[in-house]
Design an enzyme around this catalytic site. Structure first.
Site, PDB file in Angstrom:
ATOM      1  N   ASP A  11      12.308  52.702  61.509  1.00  0.00           N
ATOM      2  CA  ASP A  11      12.332  53.804  60.548  1.00  0.00           C
ATOM      3  C   ASP A  11      13.217  54.960  61.040  1.00  0.00           C
ATOM      4  O   ASP A  11      13.386  55.146  62.245  1.00  0.00           O
ATOM      5  CB  ASP A  11      10.892  54.289  60.311  1.00  0.00           C
ATOM      6  CG  ASP A  11      10.762  55.090  59.025  1.00  0.00           C
ATOM      7  OD1 ASP A  11      11.715  55.087  58.220  1.00  0.00           O
ATOM      8  OD2 ASP A  11       9.706  55.716  58.840  1.00  0.00           O
ATOM      9  N   ASN A  13      16.481  55.761  59.716  1.00  0.00           N
ATOM     10  CA  ASN A  13      17.935  55.617  59.541  1.00  0.00           C
ATOM     11  C   ASN A  13      18.505  56.756  58.689  1.00  0.00           C
ATOM     12  O   ASN A  13      19.547  57.323  59.002  1.00  0.00           O
ATOM     13  CB  ASN A  13      18.277  54.304  58.827  1.00  0.00           C
ATOM     14  CG  ASN A  13      17.994  53.094  59.677  1.00  0.00           C
ATOM     15  OD1 ASN A  13      17.757  53.209  60.879  1.00  0.00           O
ATOM     16  ND2 ASN A  13      18.022  51.922  59.062  1.00  0.00           N
ATOM     17  N   TRP A  16      18.416  60.116  60.494  1.00  0.00           N
ATOM     18  CA  TRP A  16      19.426  60.105  61.580  1.00  0.00           C
ATOM     19  C   TRP A  16      20.788  60.496  61.015  1.00  0.00           C
ATOM     20  O   TRP A  16      21.486  61.347  61.563  1.00  0.00           O
ATOM     21  CB  TRP A  16      19.484  58.709  62.192  1.00  0.00           C
ATOM     22  CG  TRP A  16      20.508  58.526  63.272  1.00  0.00           C
ATOM     23  CD1 TRP A  16      20.340  58.762  64.612  1.00  0.00           C
ATOM     24  CD2 TRP A  16      21.869  58.069  63.113  1.00  0.00           C
ATOM     25  NE1 TRP A  16      21.504  58.486  65.292  1.00  0.00           N
ATOM     26  CE2 TRP A  16      22.466  58.055  64.393  1.00  0.00           C
ATOM     27  CE3 TRP A  16      22.632  57.660  62.011  1.00  0.00           C
ATOM     28  CZ2 TRP A  16      23.786  57.645  64.613  1.00  0.00           C
ATOM     29  CZ3 TRP A  16      23.951  57.261  62.226  1.00  0.00           C
ATOM     30  CH2 TRP A  16      24.504  57.264  63.517  1.00  0.00           C
ATOM     31  N   ASN A  59      10.456  49.234  49.213  1.00  0.00           N
ATOM     32  CA  ASN A  59      11.822  49.783  49.326  1.00  0.00           C
ATOM     33  C   ASN A  59      12.699  49.439  48.119  1.00  0.00           C
ATOM     34  O   ASN A  59      13.734  50.066  47.900  1.00  0.00           O
ATOM     35  CB  ASN A  59      12.516  49.303  50.621  1.00  0.00           C
ATOM     36  CG  ASN A  59      11.938  49.905  51.889  1.00  0.00           C
ATOM     37  OD1 ASN A  59      11.954  49.279  52.939  1.00  0.00           O
ATOM     38  ND2 ASN A  59      11.442  51.132  51.812  1.00  0.00           N
ATOM     39  N   ARG A 179       2.189  55.459  60.769  1.00  0.00           N
ATOM     40  CA  ARG A 179       1.480  54.602  59.805  1.00  0.00           C
ATOM     41  C   ARG A 179       2.136  53.239  59.824  1.00  0.00           C
ATOM     42  O   ARG A 179       3.223  53.061  60.363  1.00  0.00           O
ATOM     43  CB  ARG A 179       1.529  55.208  58.394  1.00  0.00           C
ATOM     44  CG  ARG A 179       2.942  55.524  57.910  1.00  0.00           C
ATOM     45  CD  ARG A 179       2.945  56.099  56.484  1.00  0.00           C
ATOM     46  NE  ARG A 179       4.289  56.571  56.131  1.00  0.00           N
ATOM     47  CZ  ARG A 179       4.695  57.819  56.257  1.00  0.00           C
ATOM     48  NH1 ARG A 179       3.873  58.748  56.720  1.00  0.00           N
ATOM     49  NH2 ARG A 179       5.933  58.170  55.921  1.00  0.00           N
ATOM     50  N   SER A 181       2.683  51.368  56.921  1.00  0.00           N
ATOM     51  CA  SER A 181       3.492  51.147  55.712  1.00  0.00           C
ATOM     52  C   SER A 181       3.533  49.681  55.267  1.00  0.00           C
ATOM     53  O   SER A 181       4.601  49.110  55.044  1.00  0.00           O
ATOM     54  CB  SER A 181       4.932  51.674  55.917  1.00  0.00           C
ATOM     55  OG  SER A 181       4.917  53.038  56.215  1.00  0.00           O
TER      56      SER A 181
HETATM   57  C1  IPE Z   1       8.897  51.300  56.421  1.00  0.00           C
HETATM   58  O1  IPE Z   1       9.684  52.427  56.312  1.00  0.00           O
HETATM   59  C2  IPE Z   1       9.662  50.091  55.993  1.00  0.00           C
HETATM   60  C3  IPE Z   1      10.755  49.690  56.862  1.00  0.00           C
HETATM   61  C4  IPE Z   1      11.048  50.210  58.024  1.00  0.00           C
HETATM   62  C5  IPE Z   1      11.545  48.603  56.359  1.00  0.00           C
HETATM   63  P1  IPE Z   1       9.621  53.375  55.018  1.00  0.00           P
HETATM   64  O2  IPE Z   1      10.530  54.509  55.281  1.00  0.00           O
HETATM   65  O3  IPE Z   1       9.861  52.576  53.807  1.00  0.00           O
HETATM   66  O4  IPE Z   1       8.093  53.825  55.022  1.00  0.00           O
HETATM   67  P2  IPE Z   1       7.377  55.106  54.423  1.00  0.00           P
HETATM   68  O5  IPE Z   1       7.755  55.179  52.979  1.00  0.00           O
HETATM   69  O6  IPE Z   1       7.869  56.306  55.186  1.00  0.00           O
HETATM   70  O7  IPE Z   1       5.919  54.871  54.661  1.00  0.00           O
HETATM   71  C1  IPE Z   2      14.382  52.689  57.621  1.00  0.00           C
HETATM   72  O1  IPE Z   2      15.005  53.914  57.513  1.00  0.00           O
HETATM   73  C2  IPE Z   2      15.157  51.584  56.934  1.00  0.00           C
HETATM   74  C3  IPE Z   2      14.565  51.128  55.669  1.00  0.00           C
HETATM   75  C4  IPE Z   2      13.387  51.430  55.233  1.00  0.00           C
HETATM   76  C5  IPE Z   2      15.392  50.264  54.840  1.00  0.00           C
HETATM   77  P1  IPE Z   2      14.755  54.865  56.247  1.00  0.00           P
HETATM   78  O2  IPE Z   2      15.799  54.578  55.236  1.00  0.00           O
HETATM   79  O3  IPE Z   2      13.363  54.772  55.801  1.00  0.00           O
HETATM   80  O4  IPE Z   2      15.035  56.288  56.906  1.00  0.00           O
HETATM   81  P2  IPE Z   2      14.240  57.625  56.628  1.00  0.00           P
HETATM   82  O5  IPE Z   2      12.794  57.352  56.869  1.00  0.00           O
HETATM   83  O6  IPE Z   2      14.509  57.993  55.206  1.00  0.00           O
HETATM   84  O7  IPE Z   2      14.805  58.605  57.611  1.00  0.00           O
HETATM   85 MG    MG Z   3      11.656  55.787  56.255  1.00  0.00          MG
END
Ligand code: IPE
Ligand code: IPE
Ligand code: MG
Length: 228
Positions: A11, A13, A16, A59, A179, A181
């Site tokens: 989580d 990305n 970052w 997602n 969490r 998730s």
């Molecule tokens: C969890 O990250 C899913 C993955 C890392 C693929 P999310 O960014 O989707 O989770 P929440 O929404 O913060 O719980």
């Molecule tokens: C995790 O990074 C990758 C996926 C869930 C695909 P995020 O895209 O959730 O990054 P944040 O949580 O918004 O920073």
């Molecule tokens: Mg995320």
């Protein structure tokens, strides 16, 4: 004590990238590039199984432009890396409902799975289109279809995407969120959880080593009493 199976909730990305003034998608690219160094390091440590949560069932609700970018990133990645994956002895499995992905992406994933099936150095699971609740329900439905009246844990586990894989010993989540998730809800019954504030693209081998050291200091009791 080295865990047999380490699972990652990759989580952070998006944050970052945002903190560097870059579009979120650049964060996804950097996150994908991080996979290789973590897998290589895990191999040197003798870890047998890695699971990466890459794209959840939830997602799909993200903006179409981000979802589409992730689809092409995923298929480009596996097409580019397949040769090296075979050479490194990786056995790649995808956990999740691949029918949720467009056909060209699905074909790349299926091919990756086929071409790496003889890999015996490390098993790498990538959770894509994965949700633990959907996984549990699909196991229940598969059992109902077989007409069973009663199920035991072994039978149930055999219907999960992780059939044949030991439960995760350690689950690492990056980015400061604490969490699960919808990740491996059944399999994580006795997993050790580790949370770090680092965003996934910054989670390097040193950070991984720190997590492994912390894991080594934990006492896993499984409801029993501490062994001396
Ligand atoms: C969890 O990250 C899913 C993955 C890392 C693929 P999310 O960014 O989707 O989770 P929440 O929404 O913060 O719980
Ligand atoms: C995790 O990074 C990758 C996926 C869930 C695909 P995020 O895209 O959730 O990054 P944040 O949580 O918004 O920073
Ligand atoms: Mg995320």
């Amino acid at each position: 004590m080295i865990p047999r199976h380490v699972a990652f909730i990759m989580d952070g990305n998006g944050r970052w990238a945002q903190e560097l003034g870059l579009p979120r998608n650049q964060g996804h690219r950097a996150g994908t590039d991080n996979l290789k160094r973590i897998i290589k390091y895990a191999r040197t440590k003798g870890i047998e199984v890695l699971t990466f949560y890459a794209f959840s069932t939830e997602n799909f609700s993200r903006p179409l432009s981000e979802v589409t970018f992730l689809f092409s990133l995923i298929s480009e990645y596996f097409q580019r890396e397949i040769q090296e994956m075979i050479e490194e002895g990786m056995q790649v499995h995808f956990l999740g409902d691949l029918s949720l992905f467009p056909r060209p992406v699905r074909m790349v994933l299926e091919k990756t799975q086929q071409l790496t099936e003889k890999g015996d150095a490390i098993r790498v699971n990538i959770a894509l289109g994965y949700g633990a609740r959907a996984e549990i329900l699909s196991a229940v439905n598969a059992l109902l279809k077989e007409g069973v009246e009663k199920v035991d844990e072994e039978q149930f586990a055999s219907k999960l995407y992780t059939a044949g894989v030991p439960d995760p010993d350690l689950i690492i989540r990056t980015s400061g969120e604490q969490r699960l998730s919808n990740f491996l809800l059944y399999q994580s019954a006795y997993s050790e959880l580790y949370f770090t504030d680092r965003y996934w693209p910054d989670f390097d081998t040193e950070a991984f080593e720190e997590a492994l050291t912390e894991y080594g200091s934990r006492s896993r009791r499984y409801g029993g009493i501490e062994e001396k």
